[in-house]
Design a protein around this motif. Sequence first.
Motif, PDB file in Angstrom:
ATOM      1  N   PRO A  34       0.816  -1.220   0.000  1.00  0.00           N
ATOM      2  CA  PRO A  34       0.000   0.000   0.000  1.00  0.00           C
ATOM      3  C   PRO A  34       0.850   1.270   0.000  1.00  0.00           C
ATOM      4  N   GLY A  35       0.188   2.376  -0.369  1.00  0.00           N
ATOM      5  CA  GLY A  35       0.797   3.690  -0.263  1.00  0.00           C
ATOM      6  C   GLY A  35       1.766   4.048  -1.365  1.00  0.00           C
ATOM      7  N   LEU A  36       1.742   3.356  -2.493  1.00  0.00           N
ATOM      8  CA  LEU A  36       2.681   3.661  -3.577  1.00  0.00           C
ATOM      9  C   LEU A  36       2.147   4.703  -4.538  1.00  0.00           C
ATOM     10  N   GLU A  37       0.812   4.882  -4.569  1.00  0.00           N
ATOM     11  CA  GLU A  37       0.227   5.732  -5.599  1.00  0.00           C
ATOM     12  C   GLU A  37       0.606   7.194  -5.443  1.00  0.00           C
ATOM     13  N   GLY A  38       1.041   7.619  -4.303  1.00  0.00           N
ATOM     14  CA  GLY A  38       1.400   9.021  -4.128  1.00  0.00           C
ATOM     15  C   GLY A  38       2.771   9.361  -4.652  1.00  0.00           C
ATOM     16  N   ARG A  39       3.676   8.393  -4.675  1.00  0.00           N
ATOM     17  CA  ARG A  39       5.058   8.658  -5.067  1.00  0.00           C
ATOM     18  C   ARG A  39       5.431   8.052  -6.413  1.00  0.00           C
ATOM     19  N   PHE A  40       4.759   6.990  -6.801  1.00  0.00           N
ATOM     20  CA  PHE A  40       5.153   6.272  -8.012  1.00  0.00           C
ATOM     21  C   PHE A  40       3.974   6.206  -8.983  1.00  0.00           C
ATOM     22  N   HIS A  41       4.295   5.862 -10.198  1.00  0.00           N
ATOM     23  CA  HIS A  41       3.291   5.658 -11.233  1.00  0.00           C
ATOM     24  C   HIS A  41       3.183   4.152 -11.496  1.00  0.00           C
ATOM     25  N   LEU A  42       1.971   3.635 -11.439  1.00  0.00           N
ATOM     26  CA  LEU A  42       1.737   2.196 -11.498  1.00  0.00           C
ATOM     27  C   LEU A  42       0.980   1.834 -12.767  1.00  0.00           C
ATOM     28  N   ARG A  43       1.271   0.674 -13.289  1.00  0.00           N
ATOM     29  CA  ARG A  43       0.577   0.166 -14.475  1.00  0.00           C
ATOM     30  C   ARG A  43       0.705  -1.363 -14.493  1.00  0.00           C
ATOM     31  N   SER A  44      -0.233  -1.997 -15.179  1.00  0.00           N
ATOM     32  CA  SER A  44      -0.281  -3.452 -15.207  1.00  0.00           C
ATOM     33  C   SER A  44       0.572  -4.013 -16.336  1.00  0.00           C
ATOM     34  N   LEU A  45       1.218  -5.115 -16.025  1.00  0.00           N
ATOM     35  CA  LEU A  45       1.786  -5.996 -17.035  1.00  0.00           C
ATOM     36  C   LEU A  45       1.281  -7.393 -16.698  1.00  0.00           C
ATOM     37  N   GLY A  46       0.172  -7.749 -17.314  1.00  0.00           N
ATOM     38  CA  GLY A  46      -0.505  -8.968 -16.884  1.00  0.00           C
ATOM     39  C   GLY A  46      -0.943  -8.814 -15.433  1.00  0.00           C
ATOM     40  N   PRO A  47      -0.870  -9.854 -14.636  1.00  0.00           N
ATOM     41  CA  PRO A  47      -1.244  -9.742 -13.218  1.00  0.00           C
ATOM     42  C   PRO A  47      -0.210  -9.029 -12.358  1.00  0.00           C
ATOM     43  N   LEU A  48       0.938  -8.669 -12.929  1.00  0.00           N
ATOM     44  CA  LEU A  48       1.958  -7.936 -12.194  1.00  0.00           C
ATOM     45  C   LEU A  48       1.684  -6.438 -12.267  1.00  0.00           C
ATOM     46  N   VAL A  49       2.244  -5.724 -11.299  1.00  0.00           N
ATOM     47  CA  VAL A  49       2.118  -4.267 -11.255  1.00  0.00           C
ATOM     48  C   VAL A  49       3.509  -3.665 -11.423  1.00  0.00           C
ATOM     49  N   GLU A  50       3.691  -2.912 -12.486  1.00  0.00           N
ATOM     50  CA  GLU A  50       4.972  -2.252 -12.729  1.00  0.00           C
ATOM     51  C   GLU A  50       5.021  -0.937 -11.966  1.00  0.00           C
ATOM     52  N   VAL A  51       6.129  -0.705 -11.281  1.00  0.00           N
ATOM     53  CA  VAL A  51       6.334   0.518 -10.507  1.00  0.00           C
ATOM     54  C   VAL A  51       7.318   1.399 -11.273  1.00  0.00           C
ATOM     55  N   GLY A  52       6.870   2.610 -11.636  1.00  0.00           N
ATOM     56  CA  GLY A  52       7.718   3.511 -12.392  1.00  0.00           C
ATOM     57  C   GLY A  52       7.880   4.853 -11.710  1.00  0.00           C
ATOM     58  N   MET A  53       8.935   5.552 -12.067  1.00  0.00           N
ATOM     59  CA  MET A  53       9.196   6.872 -11.509  1.00  0.00           C
ATOM     60  C   MET A  53       8.538   7.968 -12.349  1.00  0.00           C
ATOM     61  N   THR A  54       8.226   7.671 -13.611  1.00  0.00           N
ATOM     62  CA  THR A  54       7.617   8.666 -14.497  1.00  0.00           C
ATOM     63  C   THR A  54       6.342   8.077 -15.100  1.00  0.00           C
ATOM     64  N   PRO A  55       5.369   8.922 -15.436  1.00  0.00           N
ATOM     65  CA  PRO A  55       4.121   8.407 -16.015  1.00  0.00           C
ATOM     66  C   PRO A  55       4.313   7.967 -17.458  1.00  0.00           C
ATOM     67  N   LEU A  56       3.431   7.065 -17.882  1.00  0.00           N
ATOM     68  CA  LEU A  56       3.413   6.615 -19.268  1.00  0.00           C
ATOM     69  C   LEU A  56       2.526   7.575 -20.065  1.00  0.00           C
ATOM     70  N   THR A  57       3.102   8.254 -21.034  1.00  0.00           N
ATOM     71  CA  THR A  57       2.346   9.249 -21.799  1.00  0.00           C
ATOM     72  C   THR A  57       2.194   8.888 -23.266  1.00  0.00           C
ATOM     73  N   GLN A  58       3.023   7.996 -23.781  1.00  0.00           N
ATOM     74  CA  GLN A  58       2.921   7.564 -25.167  1.00  0.00           C
ATOM     75  C   GLN A  58       2.197   6.222 -25.209  1.00  0.00           C
ATOM     76  N   PRO A  59       1.090   6.129 -25.934  1.00  0.00           N
ATOM     77  CA  PRO A  59       0.328   4.875 -25.950  1.00  0.00           C
ATOM     78  C   PRO A  59       1.118   3.747 -26.599  1.00  0.00           C
ATOM     79  N   PRO A  60       1.144   2.585 -25.984  1.00  0.00           N
ATOM     80  CA  PRO A  60       1.796   1.426 -26.605  1.00  0.00           C
ATOM     81  C   PRO A  60       0.914   0.883 -27.719  1.00  0.00           C
TER      82      PRO A  60
END
Length: 881
Positions: A629-655
């Motif tokens: 818990p508590g990652l959404e305030g500091r990191f940017h999160l996104r799914s890769l399948g059932p895993l959650v990728e933790v990033g320092m910058t947001p994803l702005t370019q659509p894959p």
Amino acid sequence: MLGAGLTLGAFTSRFLAENYYHTLPGLNSLPQTALLSLAVAFAVLVLWRLYSAACARQGKMPLAQACPERSRRALADDAFTYTPLFLLLLYLAQREVNPLQAKVLLCGCLLLVIALKAEALLRKGIISQRWAERAIPMGLFVLTFVLYLSTLSPTVGEADSFEFQVVSYTLGVAHPTGYPLYILLGKLFTLLPIGNVAYRVNLISPLFASLAVICLYLCLVRLTQHRAASLLATLTFAFSRTFWSQAVIAEVYTLNAFFVALVFYLLWKASSWLKPGAGKLLVAFVYGLSLTNHLTMALLAPAIAIYALLTGVWTKWEKPGFSLKSASRGIENASNRAYSGCKGFKNLVSDRFPGFVQSPMLTKRHFFTNLKRVLITVGLFFLGLSVYLYIPLRWPALHGRPMALGEFANWVLGSRFRGALHWDAWLKDPERYLILARLLLEQYGRVGLILGLLGLVWLFTKRRREAILLLAAYVAYFIYGLSYYVPDISAFIIPAHLIFALWIGAGLYSLWRLASGKLQAGKFAPCFLLLAALLPLNLVWTNLPQVDMSRHGWEAYRWGQYVLGLDLPHGAAILADSEKIAPLYYLQRVEGIRPDLDIIVMGDEAGYRQQLETRLAQGQPIYLARYLPGLEGRFHLRSLGPLVEVGMTPLTQPPPIERPLSTGFGQSIRLLGYDADSLTIEPPNHLRLTLFWQAMSKIDANYHVRLRLVTVRQGSPQSESGHVWLEEEGRHPVNDYYPTVAWHPGEIVPDFHELAISNAMPPGMYRLEVGLFPPFSQEGISVDQTDAVRQGSPQADHLLLGRVHVLEGEIWPPPADLAIPYPLRASFDSSTGPWSSGTCPGPFVPCVLGPQDQGLGHLVLYLSSRTSAKGPRATSTGPKD
């Protein structure tokens, strides 16, 4: 015989009607039931007469003798061996349908009949005593091993189980206390050409569980000299819940139980079949070896020492005859001769240990002979214990450095677990007594508890030394159970359950002796077996559904394959919890899938956060397979399948998106499209897809994502809503990690979803729809009307993503595996009939048919077509008051 035959016939008729009524529909009628019962009874009578005639031809049963009275008596005695068939009346008298209970009762009754006939043949001399002594242990092994094997886990386990599977294959070092003997045995089992590696290691548990059962039976025969009581008590332990649960997974506890039973057997029996002095040598080696599997074997040491003092098993070197009386006389004489110095010491030793020296002088020959034997005994003990050397010898290859002596001692003694030991708990925590009492009742029930206490009393009256040994050992394990605060304490005290099974056997034997004094022993035997056999039989049909692991593990295994098959960056790290680590680590270390990944499990949340911070700072890609818990305030999160990728910058370019949509939800959120593994599903399987959301502006509220499958009605307008068959429970995006209020304007959020498609889902076409809803609300965000019309969505708050085709699934499992609360059997017409019904939502119909907050429910019926080979399916009625 006629009563036994009619009972078997009526049972057969009901059993066939309940399990094969779709092919034998007439068995539901009274005439055909009566006809089948009479036919089975007649067949039993014919077989009985043929068997009697065969025995007569052997000259063992006087049917052909001139005296008809003796012939009738012989027939009557043989007919009495069919008494166990009357146990089937228990099932005939109950209304509940329980196919497992019926099968267990039938098999148990047939085995009891065979056992009674074998006993009769043994008394008549047709089979030898030696044959029986060999056949019973072999039969016990086959029976228990087959049953354990049928419920054995087929693949990777959980917690310590998966660790043993991996460490055995890689020849690693397990968690303290290391368990080197189990690891080395596991490596040997991994070489077997059967199943996968995990299954091979799992095979250790049923094998040694069955060997433990054999040793327990031999111990009971040694105590009671009675085969029937020993056999029933042994089966009671074999089918007890905790022991059986450990016999179907990769764990050390069945091997530990084998060593406990083997030590008892060697203590009681070795002197009669080994050379003088060899018994104690074998006990010393086995006991030392057993400590390398599980350190709780040390709890037997006080009991063994007490038994040695009582029997003189360690002091009978040259002459037998040590006893407490001679010991007390030696101490008294020693006090009178203590002043005489060395001569007094020699006399003290001579009186205390008869045969150790020759009176009046201590000869060098006897001194060195007995010293040699002491050294050999101690040497054999340490030879068994030397298996622990595997840990420091293997350590440098695993860690790149030698193992320090203090580190080795702490590892072997399990120092990290000392905090769970509270030796004063027996004084300060009375609740622990209730916990252990409940665990005992869970194994044997009230009847077993009474029989065990009765057997302990009988042992103290007839076999006092053995009673003291068993009681001392039981008290040691009981105190340990009180003191060790772990969730699986019942597995640690399996030796205590084994000791209690010995008492149960003694209790059964004492009842046998008590009743045999008033009834003729030969005629009482079937009645005794009839009642006593209910204890192990009841444990089988009660515990088997609870411990059966034969279908367990494949879902986690396939989940691990799916995750490691994702497009993960090279050298990425996965932070997993104690459940997810098992398939991932096993597949990586044993099957060699993605060895470049770092798969990490930590003991607490602080450890995970430290790993996250450190690895992100080093630029390593991080994925979560656990909730943090508590990652959404500091990191940017996104799914890769059932895993959650933790990033320092947001994803702005659509894959790249397989199915682009670009549909607006309100003014702030847009769905760019989705990827799906497949929209054609063959149950049982999963519908997996990833939604790609984009925040168009700052989002001021949280929304849950809900996916659902809606039936497509043939011939209905496209805008008409069908029945909602499956609806996902609303949750925050990205596996509930990343609420919408944390999204940055312009950020793209991949959001993975997985819907389980079970066999209960009828084949056909379904609409796949998605909506965004405020928490605890049934009114979702309006979908852009233009997009909604273009996509053909019938509702303003749901967007049609596509069509899902559900194929005809596999044959359903038999009704015994459905775990239906209210099982029934009934027929409606020539084509369909319900297997069973439940008044609560079944696991195969997860749809909601009525508002739950209004106290409404629904009825789930499980129906089977008599003309279909696909088995039963589930259907639901509407809401009921």
